[in-house]
Each structure stands twice: as C-alpha cells, then as structure tokens.
Design an enzyme around this catalytic site. Sequence first.
Site, PDB file in Angstrom:
ATOM      1  N   GLU A  42       0.813  -1.206   0.000  1.00  0.00           N
ATOM      2  CA  GLU A  42       0.000   0.000   0.000  1.00  0.00           C
ATOM      3  C   GLU A  42       0.851   1.263   0.000  1.00  0.00           C
ATOM      4  O   GLU A  42       1.994   1.259   0.422  1.00  0.00           O
ATOM      5  CB  GLU A  42      -0.888   0.008   1.259  1.00  0.00           C
ATOM      6  CG  GLU A  42      -1.983  -1.040   1.180  1.00  0.00           C
ATOM      7  CD  GLU A  42      -2.737  -1.190   2.493  1.00  0.00           C
ATOM      8  OE1 GLU A  42      -3.922  -0.845   2.510  1.00  0.00           O
ATOM      9  OE2 GLU A  42      -2.141  -1.629   3.479  1.00  0.00           O
ATOM     10  N   CYS A  98       3.378   8.385   1.030  1.00  0.00           N
ATOM     11  CA  CYS A  98       4.072   7.470   1.926  1.00  0.00           C
ATOM     12  C   CYS A  98       4.133   6.129   1.208  1.00  0.00           C
ATOM     13  O   CYS A  98       3.097   5.537   0.914  1.00  0.00           O
ATOM     14  CB  CYS A  98       3.268   7.383   3.226  1.00  0.00           C
ATOM     15  SG  CYS A  98       3.868   6.165   4.394  1.00  0.00           S
ATOM     16  N   CYS A 132       7.114  -6.982   7.015  1.00  0.00           N
ATOM     17  CA  CYS A 132       8.247  -6.396   7.743  1.00  0.00           C
ATOM     18  C   CYS A 132       8.659  -7.344   8.855  1.00  0.00           C
ATOM     19  O   CYS A 132       7.815  -7.932   9.522  1.00  0.00           O
ATOM     20  CB  CYS A 132       7.839  -5.048   8.333  1.00  0.00           C
ATOM     21  SG  CYS A 132       9.160  -4.209   9.231  1.00  0.00           S
ATOM     22  N   CYS A 184       8.020  -4.522  15.710  1.00  0.00           N
ATOM     23  CA  CYS A 184       7.721  -3.524  16.753  1.00  0.00           C
ATOM     24  C   CYS A 184       6.365  -3.884  17.384  1.00  0.00           C
ATOM     25  O   CYS A 184       5.393  -4.169  16.668  1.00  0.00           O
ATOM     26  CB  CYS A 184       7.681  -2.118  16.163  1.00  0.00           C
ATOM     27  SG  CYS A 184       9.262  -1.619  15.455  1.00  0.00           S
ATOM     28  N   CYS A 196       3.052  -2.053  16.204  1.00  0.00           N
ATOM     29  CA  CYS A 196       2.840  -1.763  14.778  1.00  0.00           C
ATOM     30  C   CYS A 196       2.059  -2.874  14.095  1.00  0.00           C
ATOM     31  O   CYS A 196       2.444  -4.044  14.125  1.00  0.00           O
ATOM     32  CB  CYS A 196       4.171  -1.554  14.074  1.00  0.00           C
ATOM     33  SG  CYS A 196       4.002  -1.267  12.305  1.00  0.00           S
ATOM     34  N   CYS A 228      -0.489   5.772  10.115  1.00  0.00           N
ATOM     35  CA  CYS A 228       0.815   5.133  10.354  1.00  0.00           C
ATOM     36  C   CYS A 228       0.619   3.817  11.065  1.00  0.00           C
ATOM     37  O   CYS A 228      -0.122   3.721  12.026  1.00  0.00           O
ATOM     38  CB  CYS A 228       1.700   5.955  11.279  1.00  0.00           C
ATOM     39  SG  CYS A 228       1.699   7.683  10.991  1.00  0.00           S
TER      40      CYS A 228
END
Length: 339
Positions: free
Chosen positions: A88, A101, A108, A112, A115, A329
């Site tokens: 995305e 962005c 990933c 974290c 996230c 985010c």
Amino acid sequence: MNIYGIKREDLEQYFLDMGEKKFKALQVFEWLYTHKVSSFFEMTNIKKDIQEKLAGDFSFDMITIQRKQEDKLTKKYLFKLFDGNFVEAVLMEHDYGTSICVSSEVGCNMGCAFCESGRLKKVRDLGAYEMVQQILLVEQDIKKRISSVVIMGIGEPLDNYENVMNFIKVINDPKGIAIGARHITLSTCGIIPKIKDLSEENLQINLALSLHAPNSELRDKIMPINKAYKLPVLMDTIKEYIDKTNRRVTIEYVMLQGVNDQEEHAIELAQLLRGLNVYVNLIPYNETNHIEFKRTSKEQIMKFYDVLKKKGINVTIRKEFGGKIDAACGQLRSKEVKA
Ligand code: SAH
C-alpha cells in the site's frame, strides 16, 4: 530487469558497454519520465536496432492499482504485484503540496510491538521499480505531481538497502521523477551499519529515526531491533551521521499511553537528545489490533511537548491523516492478505 528500477548512471554504463554514447540514457529517461511512453519503440530518436536491444533487455511491466480508498485529504492505494502480493501507499494533501508514503517491503520483520504492519512477516523485498511505480501510478491517477516522498509505509527501508537506494536515485534524478532530495525522507527503526552506509551516499535526503523510547530498557520492550542495535550505540551513530552529513535528523516518537508518555520520559528524552541537531516529531498512536497499546490523550501529549520545549528541544506534533480509511501510520496492511 524492469526499466523503472534502473538509475541513470547504470543505464549510461549499459550504453557505454554497448559502444554507444552515454547521453542515450538521458534520452531514454526523458521518454520514460517526461513523455511517459510505455514502449521503447515510441522512443523515436533512438535507432531501431537499439530499441530492439533495449526491448530484449528490459521490461515495462507495471504493478497495478487494485483498490483505492479516500477521505478528504487522504487516499490509500492498494497495489497488486506480479507475484500476487500486495502493498500500500498513502497520498496526503498538505497546504504546502502533496506527499506520498510508500512501502519498501512486502511485510516487515522488525516486529515492533505496537505496529500493525509488522504482523505480516516479510515475504520479500520490493524491487526499486515497484517503489518507483507506486509514485508513477499515483501521479497518473491524481493528474498532478507529487512534491514529497516519505519511505514510511510497510517495511524497513534499510533492510532493503540497495533497492531503496536505486529507488531514491531514480526519483531524485532531475530527468527522472525529479523530487528534490530535501523532499525525500527515509524512516528507519535503527539498523546501525546501514545508517553508516547511508551517511556515505552523499545524498541530501532527510533521515527519520523511529526512537519511541528514551532509554534502552524500555526500547527493548517495544522494539526488538534494540536487542541487536542498542540505543547508546544508535545515538552515537546518529551523532556521527549528523556530523558527517550536516543534516538535521528527525526523531519520531509514537506516544503510547502509560508506556513512554510520562513526564519522566520527556525529561530523559531531552537529556538523551541534548546538543544534537535533531527535531522530535511526536506521533499520536493509531490504535490497532494491538489492544495492549492505547493512544495518549491530547492533554498528555501537550504536557510532554511542553517539557521538551522548555528544555530547548525542537519538537512538533504530527498532524493525523487517514485514520478513517485504515491509512494511518502503522495500519498499512492489506486486508487482502491474511497474517
Ligand atoms: N520501518 C520504518 C518505516 C516504517 S514505520 C521505521 O520503523 O521507521 C513508520 C513509522 O510509523 C515508524 O515510526 C513506526 O514506529 C510508526 N508506527 C507504527 N505503528 C504505528 C501506529 N499504530 N501509530 C502511529 N505510528 C506508528
């Protein structure tokens, strides 16, 4: 090789190796990024035999827009890649221009704790062309130019270093997408050796560090990367980076209620950053399926802000975008994909 992942320097070398003049690379770039043709055979100032050679060596395959969601100032794009994976990108309208962005990896591995994007483990790196095409397709869709790029979507850009560097070089090239280096921001969770490599690149881009904790103990708890690259060494690396590049670094600090948002954390953060050419961007947390994390109240964010300000730290609070369309985010994770 996809043509959109090639930086001009490499295309020049390609022509030199063929015994051709290197300015052919400039001509090809103009066709690609100014005239936006989609075949080498439309490049009328390139000889037929060279067109054929180019067509044999490079492809024009494009990723596609699978879906688009929008609210007033934000558009989220879901892209389908050739292998069926999805990533995305998010477009934001600011008073100073349009920023995008972009994602740098499919998934990933940084893990974290807060996230959402990291719940989908990394499947693979994105090629430079897949990042370049995110921008080309969105510019084509909105029929205007994008003025700034942040590499803050899905993925850890410094975990896909070479492709991200090629991407930056193509979009920064005045004959490429021509986005000024100062309008390009790379955000990292802190991969020390790659931050060192980046300082050698002689690029004027902005570096943002996702710090999120004022000490190593707390950072260990929310960011596994801190186990490999400890905060004190990371801060030394950032200092060296600043000394070497003369660029101010952004410190991102996501505000997690009761975790890292107390006055004592602000005091400790101010001490940690004292004397460094940085500015702190406080990020309101977007609540996700990680129910253990809650967003800090506006009042508490203001208190935290005031402590930093009083201690002479440059600080801003990030404006929020895209919450309604899952484009905020840390929420970029395609609903097409099961974790
Ligand atoms: N891997 C890179 C870039 C992608 S994440 C990095 O770590 O910087 C972009 C930023 O969004 C990081 O600062 C990340 O910590 C932050 N983030 C992740 N989840 C978030 C959430 N739910 N709310 C607000 N910010 C979040």
